[in-house]
Design a protein around this motif. Structure first.
Motif, PDB file in Angstrom:
ATOM      1  N   LEU A 193       0.831  -1.212   0.000  1.00  0.00           N
ATOM      2  CA  LEU A 193       0.000   0.000   0.000  1.00  0.00           C
ATOM      3  C   LEU A 193       0.859   1.253   0.000  1.00  0.00           C
ATOM      4  CD1 LEU A 193      -2.752   1.397   0.225  1.00  0.00           C
ATOM      5  CD2 LEU A 193      -2.579   1.155   2.723  1.00  0.00           C
ATOM      6  N   VAL A 194       1.848   1.289   0.888  1.00  0.00           N
ATOM      7  CA  VAL A 194       2.717   2.470   0.974  1.00  0.00           C
ATOM      8  C   VAL A 194       3.485   2.675  -0.332  1.00  0.00           C
ATOM      9  CG1 VAL A 194       4.741   3.438   2.121  1.00  0.00           C
ATOM     10  CG2 VAL A 194       2.935   2.379   3.474  1.00  0.00           C
ATOM     11  N   THR A 195       3.979   1.584  -0.902  1.00  0.00           N
ATOM     12  CA  THR A 195       4.724   1.683  -2.160  1.00  0.00           C
ATOM     13  C   THR A 195       3.827   2.190  -3.282  1.00  0.00           C
ATOM     14  OG1 THR A 195       6.197  -0.127  -1.494  1.00  0.00           O
ATOM     15  CG2 THR A 195       6.099   0.405  -3.842  1.00  0.00           C
ATOM     16  N   GLY A 196       2.621   1.639  -3.370  1.00  0.00           N
ATOM     17  CA  GLY A 196       1.706   2.074  -4.417  1.00  0.00           C
ATOM     18  C   GLY A 196       1.335   3.541  -4.287  1.00  0.00           C
ATOM     19  N   LEU A 197       1.016   3.979  -3.067  1.00  0.00           N
ATOM     20  CA  LEU A 197       0.648   5.379  -2.848  1.00  0.00           C
ATOM     21  C   LEU A 197       1.825   6.312  -3.124  1.00  0.00           C
ATOM     22  CD1 LEU A 197      -1.533   5.131   0.392  1.00  0.00           C
ATOM     23  CD2 LEU A 197      -2.309   5.547  -1.954  1.00  0.00           C
ATOM     24  N   THR A 198       3.033   5.872  -2.735  1.00  0.00           N
ATOM     25  CA  THR A 198       4.216   6.695  -2.970  1.00  0.00           C
ATOM     26  C   THR A 198       4.439   6.919  -4.461  1.00  0.00           C
ATOM     27  OG1 THR A 198       5.299   5.963  -0.929  1.00  0.00           O
ATOM     28  CG2 THR A 198       6.714   6.825  -2.673  1.00  0.00           C
ATOM     29  N   PHE A 199       4.359   5.854  -5.249  1.00  0.00           N
ATOM     30  CA  PHE A 199       4.611   6.004  -6.678  1.00  0.00           C
ATOM     31  C   PHE A 199       3.454   6.697  -7.383  1.00  0.00           C
ATOM     32  CE2 PHE A 199       8.015   2.959  -5.882  1.00  0.00           C
ATOM     33  CZ  PHE A 199       9.015   3.513  -6.652  1.00  0.00           C
ATOM     34  N   PHE A 200       2.248   6.580  -6.847  1.00  0.00           N
ATOM     35  CA  PHE A 200       1.127   7.347  -7.399  1.00  0.00           C
ATOM     36  C   PHE A 200       1.369   8.843  -7.194  1.00  0.00           C
ATOM     37  CE2 PHE A 200      -3.190   9.203  -6.873  1.00  0.00           C
ATOM     38  CZ  PHE A 200      -3.656   8.987  -8.168  1.00  0.00           C
ATOM     39  N   LEU A 201       1.773   9.224  -5.969  1.00  0.00           N
ATOM     40  CA  LEU A 201       2.099  10.623  -5.683  1.00  0.00           C
ATOM     41  C   LEU A 201       3.265  11.096  -6.539  1.00  0.00           C
ATOM     42  CD1 LEU A 201       1.958  13.219  -3.963  1.00  0.00           C
ATOM     43  CD2 LEU A 201       3.424  12.086  -2.285  1.00  0.00           C
ATOM     44  N   ALA A 202       4.314  10.258  -6.643  1.00  0.00           N
ATOM     45  CA  ALA A 202       5.475  10.634  -7.447  1.00  0.00           C
ATOM     46  C   ALA A 202       5.098  10.788  -8.909  1.00  0.00           C
ATOM     47  CB  ALA A 202       6.569   9.575  -7.291  1.00  0.00           C
ATOM     48  N   GLY A 203       4.184   9.933  -9.389  1.00  0.00           N
ATOM     49  CA  GLY A 203       3.716  10.051 -10.768  1.00  0.00           C
ATOM     50  C   GLY A 203       2.958  11.341 -11.009  1.00  0.00           C
ATOM     51  N   ILE A 204       2.162  11.765 -10.020  1.00  0.00           N
ATOM     52  CA  ILE A 204       1.444  13.037 -10.149  1.00  0.00           C
ATOM     53  C   ILE A 204       2.435  14.185 -10.298  1.00  0.00           C
ATOM     54  CG2 ILE A 204      -0.015  14.702  -8.923  1.00  0.00           C
ATOM     55  CD1 ILE A 204      -1.504  12.352  -7.683  1.00  0.00           C
ATOM     56  N   VAL A 205       3.464  14.180  -9.449  1.00  0.00           N
ATOM     57  CA  VAL A 205       4.480  15.240  -9.521  1.00  0.00           C
ATOM     58  C   VAL A 205       5.142  15.241 -10.890  1.00  0.00           C
ATOM     59  CG1 VAL A 205       6.681  16.027  -8.581  1.00  0.00           C
ATOM     60  CG2 VAL A 205       4.880  15.241  -7.038  1.00  0.00           C
ATOM     61  N   LYS A 206       5.495  14.084 -11.395  1.00  0.00           N
ATOM     62  CA  LYS A 206       6.140  14.007 -12.708  1.00  0.00           C
ATOM     63  C   LYS A 206       5.179  14.443 -13.808  1.00  0.00           C
ATOM     64  CE  LYS A 206       8.918  10.963 -15.683  1.00  0.00           C
ATOM     65  NZ  LYS A 206      10.113  11.824 -15.660  1.00  0.00           N
ATOM     66  N   GLY A 207       3.894  14.088 -13.670  1.00  0.00           N
ATOM     67  CA  GLY A 207       2.923  14.488 -14.675  1.00  0.00           C
ATOM     68  C   GLY A 207       2.726  15.987 -14.747  1.00  0.00           C
ATOM     69  N   VAL A 208       2.831  16.661 -13.596  1.00  0.00           N
ATOM     70  CA  VAL A 208       2.646  18.113 -13.561  1.00  0.00           C
ATOM     71  C   VAL A 208       3.924  18.853 -13.948  1.00  0.00           C
ATOM     72  CG1 VAL A 208       2.112  20.097 -12.092  1.00  0.00           C
ATOM     73  CG2 VAL A 208       0.820  17.977 -11.833  1.00  0.00           C
ATOM     74  N   THR A 209       5.068  18.401 -13.421  1.00  0.00           N
ATOM     75  CA  THR A 209       6.316  19.156 -13.572  1.00  0.00           C
ATOM     76  C   THR A 209       7.274  18.588 -14.608  1.00  0.00           C
ATOM     77  OG1 THR A 209       7.501  17.905 -11.860  1.00  0.00           O
ATOM     78  CG2 THR A 209       6.162  19.770 -11.129  1.00  0.00           C
ATOM     79  N   GLY A 210       7.068  17.318 -15.038  1.00  0.00           N
ATOM     80  CA  GLY A 210       7.970  16.695 -15.995  1.00  0.00           C
ATOM     81  C   GLY A 210       9.157  16.005 -15.366  1.00  0.00           C
ATOM     82  N   MET A 211       9.268  16.050 -14.041  1.00  0.00           N
ATOM     83  CA  MET A 211      10.364  15.373 -13.337  1.00  0.00           C
ATOM     84  C   MET A 211       9.939  15.150 -11.897  1.00  0.00           C
ATOM     85  SD  MET A 211      13.145  18.474 -12.827  1.00  0.00           S
ATOM     86  CE  MET A 211      13.119  18.889 -14.572  1.00  0.00           C
ATOM     87  N   GLY A 212      10.811  14.518 -11.115  1.00  0.00           N
ATOM     88  CA  GLY A 212      10.540  14.405  -9.690  1.00  0.00           C
ATOM     89  C   GLY A 212      10.115  13.036  -9.216  1.00  0.00           C
ATOM     90  N   LEU A 213       9.873  12.078 -10.130  1.00  0.00           N
ATOM     91  CA  LEU A 213       9.424  10.756  -9.676  1.00  0.00           C
ATOM     92  C   LEU A 213      10.458  10.086  -8.774  1.00  0.00           C
ATOM     93  CD1 LEU A 213       7.372   8.108 -11.521  1.00  0.00           C
ATOM     94  CD2 LEU A 213       9.494   7.405 -10.446  1.00  0.00           C
ATOM     95  N   PRO A 214      11.723   9.955  -9.185  1.00  0.00           N
ATOM     96  CA  PRO A 214      12.685   9.301  -8.292  1.00  0.00           C
ATOM     97  C   PRO A 214      12.958  10.109  -7.034  1.00  0.00           C
ATOM     98  CG  PRO A 214      13.802  10.226 -10.195  1.00  0.00           C
ATOM     99  CD  PRO A 214      12.340  10.331 -10.472  1.00  0.00           C
ATOM    100  N   THR A 215      12.915  11.427  -7.152  1.00  0.00           N
ATOM    101  CA  THR A 215      13.195  12.266  -5.996  1.00  0.00           C
ATOM    102  C   THR A 215      12.140  12.076  -4.919  1.00  0.00           C
ATOM    103  OG1 THR A 215      14.081  13.877  -7.572  1.00  0.00           O
ATOM    104  CG2 THR A 215      13.803  14.613  -5.303  1.00  0.00           C
ATOM    105  N   VAL A 216      10.868  12.104  -5.321  1.00  0.00           N
ATOM    106  CA  VAL A 216       9.782  11.901  -4.364  1.00  0.00           C
ATOM    107  C   VAL A 216       9.814  10.481  -3.812  1.00  0.00           C
ATOM    108  CG1 VAL A 216       7.268  11.803  -4.096  1.00  0.00           C
ATOM    109  CG2 VAL A 216       8.307  13.650  -5.407  1.00  0.00           C
ATOM    110  N   ALA A 217       9.985   9.503  -4.702  1.00  0.00           N
ATOM    111  CA  ALA A 217       9.974   8.105  -4.269  1.00  0.00           C
ATOM    112  C   ALA A 217      11.095   7.827  -3.270  1.00  0.00           C
ATOM    113  CB  ALA A 217      10.094   7.177  -5.476  1.00  0.00           C
ATOM    114  N   MET A 218      12.301   8.296  -3.569  1.00  0.00           N
ATOM    115  CA  MET A 218      13.422   8.075  -2.652  1.00  0.00           C
ATOM    116  C   MET A 218      13.216   8.848  -1.351  1.00  0.00           C
ATOM    117  SD  MET A 218      15.650   5.877  -3.597  1.00  0.00           S
ATOM    118  CE  MET A 218      16.906   6.297  -2.381  1.00  0.00           C
TER     119      MET A 218
END
Length: 251
Positions: free
Chosen positions: A10-35
């Motif tokens: 659950l935590v992993t899925g929610l984390t990558f969902f949030l990270a995906g939102i950031v990447k979708g809006v800004t074009g980057m940030g998925l690994p930064t948020v996930a890590m």
């Protein structure tokens, strides 16, 4: 990582969902948020292993959508070689089991990235300096990637400073991120820190990451990207400070 508990899923899925939102809006940030998020609840090496597949898929998609992959590859191959070399060398820090200092390094990387993006003045790199700078920037990025799992510093500020057209910049970032992801996976596997069960869980993170990117693309048209970016970076700054303080105080 053998504990594939419902809580971890659950935590992993929610984390990558949030990270995906950031990447979708800004074009980057998925690994930064996930890590940043996963690094607060598990060893950074485990978080980096989870990052590999969703990061590779989303960044490869970003890379292949651009207009001039061949030209960018010829222009930036010295930087990519530096990224690979630095990541392979630095991966010993993540895989070495000393999570205190890798967590502290992750916190500092997040703080540096957020602070630069919030307050840093955009530098300009003269074309005559690109030749000697690119390999050095690649090597430094690789060392940060291998040690923390975050591969935005100093590659992102450097590529922005070259004054690339928007489409070329997005594709160049995709190239850098894709190479960094592959090198990180190779470095962790070389050090024996990338197990098959971690790969399976990493693959499961692709779906929420893509779903988040889809939602982020919708939000991009409804929320001011500047406002979103400012709050995102402020949160990232606080998260980095918390990670660094926790690692230092642990000793």
């Amino acid at each position: 990582m053998s504990d594939l508990s419902p809580w971890l899923l659950l935590v992993t899925g929610l984390t990558f969902f949030l990270a995906g939102i950031v990447k979708g809006v800004t074009g980057m940030g998925l690994p930064t948020v996930a890590m940043g998020v996963l690094g607060a609840i598990m060893p950074p090496v485990a978080a980096a292993a989870l990052l590999v597949v969703p990061s590779f898929v989303t960044n490869l998609w970003q890379l292949l959508r651009g207009p001039g992959l061949g030209g960018l590859a010829r222009r930036f191959w010295p930087m990519m070689v530096g990224i690979v070399a630095g990541t392979l060398a630095g991966s010993s820090l993540l895989a070495g089991g000393s999570t205190r200092w890798t967590t502290a390094g992750l916190g500092l990387a997040l703080v540096a990235y957020a602070a630069f993006a919030l307050w840093g003045r955009q530098p300009k790199v003269p074309s005559r300096l690109e030749g000697p700078l690119s390999p050095a920037i690649g090597l430094a990025t690789g060392l940060v990637t291998g040690g923390t799992g975050v591969f935005v510093i100093p590659a992102v500020p450097y590529l922005q400073a070259l004054g690339l057209p928007k489409d070329d910049l997005i594709q160049a970032l995709g190239l850098s991120f894709t190479v960094s992801t592959i090198a990180l996976a190779a470095g962790l596997a070389w050090r024996g820190a990338f197990a098959l069960d971690g790969l399976a869980l990493s693959a499961l993170a692709v779906a929420p990451a893509l779903a988040g990117m889809w939602l982020g693309g919708i939000l991009r048209g409804r929320v001011s990207p500047t406002t979103f970016r400012r709050w995102f970076l402020a949160g990232l700054l606080l998260l980095g400070v918390e990670l660094f303080a926790k690692a230092v105080l642990r000793g």
